[in-house]
Motif scaffolding. Structure first.
Motif, PDB file in Angstrom:
ATOM      1  N   VAL A  36       0.810  -1.212   0.000  1.00 57.80           N
ATOM      2  CA  VAL A  36       0.000   0.000   0.000  1.00 57.80           C
ATOM      3  C   VAL A  36       0.847   1.267   0.000  1.00 57.80           C
ATOM      4  N   GLY A  37       2.121   1.139   0.336  1.00 55.98           N
ATOM      5  CA  GLY A  37       2.966   2.313   0.511  1.00 55.98           C
ATOM      6  C   GLY A  37       3.037   3.233  -0.689  1.00 55.98           C
ATOM      7  N   ALA A  38       2.925   2.686  -1.899  1.00 53.95           N
ATOM      8  CA  ALA A  38       3.050   3.507  -3.098  1.00 53.95           C
ATOM      9  C   ALA A  38       1.720   4.046  -3.608  1.00 53.95           C
ATOM     10  N   LEU A  39       0.610   3.693  -2.972  1.00 59.15           N
ATOM     11  CA  LEU A  39      -0.703   4.131  -3.448  1.00 59.15           C
ATOM     12  C   LEU A  39      -0.956   5.598  -3.120  1.00 59.15           C
ATOM     13  N   ALA A 105     -20.147   3.957   4.614  1.00 62.85           N
ATOM     14  CA  ALA A 105     -19.479   4.799   3.624  1.00 62.85           C
ATOM     15  C   ALA A 105     -18.657   3.898   2.718  1.00 62.85           C
ATOM     16  N   GLU A 106     -18.051   4.497   1.699  1.00 66.24           N
ATOM     17  CA  GLU A 106     -17.150   3.781   0.814  1.00 66.24           C
ATOM     18  C   GLU A 106     -15.729   4.315   0.993  1.00 66.24           C
ATOM     19  N   TYR A 107     -14.762   3.438   0.706  1.00 70.90           N
ATOM     20  CA  TYR A 107     -13.362   3.766   0.969  1.00 70.90           C
ATOM     21  C   TYR A 107     -12.490   3.304  -0.198  1.00 70.90           C
ATOM     22  N   GLU A 108     -11.406   4.055  -0.429  1.00 73.63           N
ATOM     23  CA  GLU A 108     -10.452   3.656  -1.457  1.00 73.63           C
ATOM     24  C   GLU A 108      -9.572   2.493  -0.988  1.00 73.63           C
ATOM     25  N   LEU A 109      -9.510   2.284   0.306  1.00 69.20           N
ATOM     26  CA  LEU A 109      -8.777   1.153   0.850  1.00 69.20           C
ATOM     27  C   LEU A 109      -9.549   0.598   2.039  1.00 69.20           C
ATOM     28  N   VAL A 110      -9.792  -0.712   2.004  1.00 68.25           N
ATOM     29  CA  VAL A 110     -10.348  -1.417   3.164  1.00 68.25           C
ATOM     30  C   VAL A 110      -9.338  -2.491   3.545  1.00 68.25           C
ATOM     31  N   SER A 111      -8.826  -2.394   4.764  1.00 63.72           N
ATOM     32  CA  SER A 111      -7.738  -3.257   5.212  1.00 63.72           C
ATOM     33  C   SER A 111      -8.169  -4.062   6.422  1.00 63.72           C
ATOM     34  N   ALA A 112      -7.865  -5.360   6.398  1.00 60.77           N
ATOM     35  CA  ALA A 112      -8.095  -6.242   7.545  1.00 60.77           C
ATOM     36  C   ALA A 112      -6.829  -7.070   7.737  1.00 60.77           C
ATOM     37  N   ALA A 135     -14.820   1.355  -2.555  1.00 61.31           N
ATOM     38  CA  ALA A 135     -15.308   2.234  -3.614  1.00 61.31           C
ATOM     39  C   ALA A 135     -14.829   1.736  -4.972  1.00 61.31           C
ATOM     40  N   PRO A 136     -15.508   2.116  -6.057  1.00 60.22           N
ATOM     41  CA  PRO A 136     -15.024   1.764  -7.392  1.00 60.22           C
ATOM     42  C   PRO A 136     -13.566   2.211  -7.574  1.00 60.22           C
ATOM     43  N   GLY A 137     -12.734   1.291  -8.030  1.00 61.00           N
ATOM     44  CA  GLY A 137     -11.310   1.568  -8.176  1.00 61.00           C
ATOM     45  C   GLY A 137     -10.519   1.363  -6.908  1.00 61.00           C
ATOM     46  N   GLY A 138     -11.220   1.093  -5.797  1.00 61.66           N
ATOM     47  CA  GLY A 138     -10.550   0.938  -4.509  1.00 61.66           C
ATOM     48  C   GLY A 138     -10.042  -0.475  -4.283  1.00 61.66           C
ATOM     49  N   LEU A 139      -9.323  -0.637  -3.170  1.00 58.20           N
ATOM     50  CA  LEU A 139      -8.604  -1.864  -2.886  1.00 58.20           C
ATOM     51  C   LEU A 139      -9.105  -2.532  -1.613  1.00 58.20           C
ATOM     52  N   ARG A 211      -8.909  -5.446  -6.331  1.00 58.86           N
ATOM     53  CA  ARG A 211      -9.352  -4.085  -6.667  1.00 58.86           C
ATOM     54  C   ARG A 211     -10.726  -4.142  -7.328  1.00 58.86           C
ATOM     55  N   ARG A 212     -11.622  -3.279  -6.837  1.00 57.20           N
ATOM     56  CA  ARG A 212     -12.960  -3.214  -7.442  1.00 57.20           C
ATOM     57  C   ARG A 212     -12.852  -2.530  -8.809  1.00 57.20           C
ATOM     58  N   VAL A 213     -13.374  -3.180  -9.834  1.00 55.07           N
ATOM     59  CA  VAL A 213     -13.273  -2.651 -11.195  1.00 55.07           C
ATOM     60  C   VAL A 213     -14.086  -1.371 -11.306  1.00 55.07           C
TER      61      VAL A 213
END
Length: 213
Positions: A36-39, A105-112, A135-139, A211-213
């Motif tokens: 994730v560091g480069a995102l 809500a929606e997020y660009e990154l969801v981490s577990a 979110a669309p385009g999110g990870l 990644r969500r398309v």
């Protein structure tokens, strides 16, 4: 132990964190740093955030973070650590039982990261809810144990009847359809760790990056 005598998950985790002034190292998980560091930063959701190391690391890199945990004790420490790190304004801490949680809500990154528990935890259902929050385009980024640490039995480490799916099996169980998701990584990785008696071992982790398309 009979189910009637088992502590509620919130009681178990508060007791777990009260046993020591600091349970975890305070360093972010290595897989998160690497993947994730480069995102480009955006909105991030950290499930089971504990004492906050991953959420704080993300906030330091410009993410707006929401950290969720069942333990009020852990969240109190996380808030103090965020204050000490100068990122308190970038992190929202939510005291929630993930077993009863639905995203708002929606997020660009969801981490577990290592969302396991020796007390009841509907992990698959929680992660399906997590996937719905991407979110669309999110990870969606999920890291879990692929094998039990040698110093714990199945039940001690993750609860009676617990299973540790591979990343591929997890992707299938979450219903990540090819027309909606691009699977960027499903890997099993080894990392060095130190056991409770100081023994050095290599633990295997299951890493799912989608990644969500």
């Amino acid at each position: 132990m009979d189910s009637e005598n088992k502590p509620r998950p919130s009681e178990f985790w508060d007791g777990f964190y009260r046993e020591r002034e600091r349970v975890w190292s305070g360093k972010p998980n290595a897989s998160l740093v690497r993947e994730v560091g480069a995102l480009a930063p955006g909105r991030a959701l950290e499930l089971g955030c504990g004492e906050g190391a991953d959420a704080i690391w993300l906030a330091q890199r410009g993410w707006t973070v929401t950290g969720i945990d069942i333990s009020a004790v852990a969240l109190g420490r996380a808030a103090q650590h965020a204050e000490d790190a100068g990122v308190a304004d970038r992190v929202t801490w939510l005291h929630r039982d993930l077993a009863e949680w639905d995203p708002e809500a929606e997020y660009e990154l969801v981490s577990a990261q290592f969302l396991h528990s020796p007390v009841e935890l509907p992990r698959a259902r929680i992660l399906r809810s997590a996937a719905a929050a991407v979110a669309p385009g999110g990870l969606l980024f999920v890291v879990g144990h692929a094998a039990f640490p040698p110093w714990h039995s199945n039940e001690e480490a993750h609860g009676e009847g617990a299973e540790l799916p591979t990343a591929e099996e997890l992707a299938v169980s979450l219903g990540l359809r090819a027309d909606e998701w691009s699977i960027e990584a499903t890997t099993a990785e080894g990392r060095e760790a130190v056991g409770p008696e100081g023994e050095r071992v290599v633990l295997t982790d299951a890493v799912l990056k989608a990644r969500r398309v």
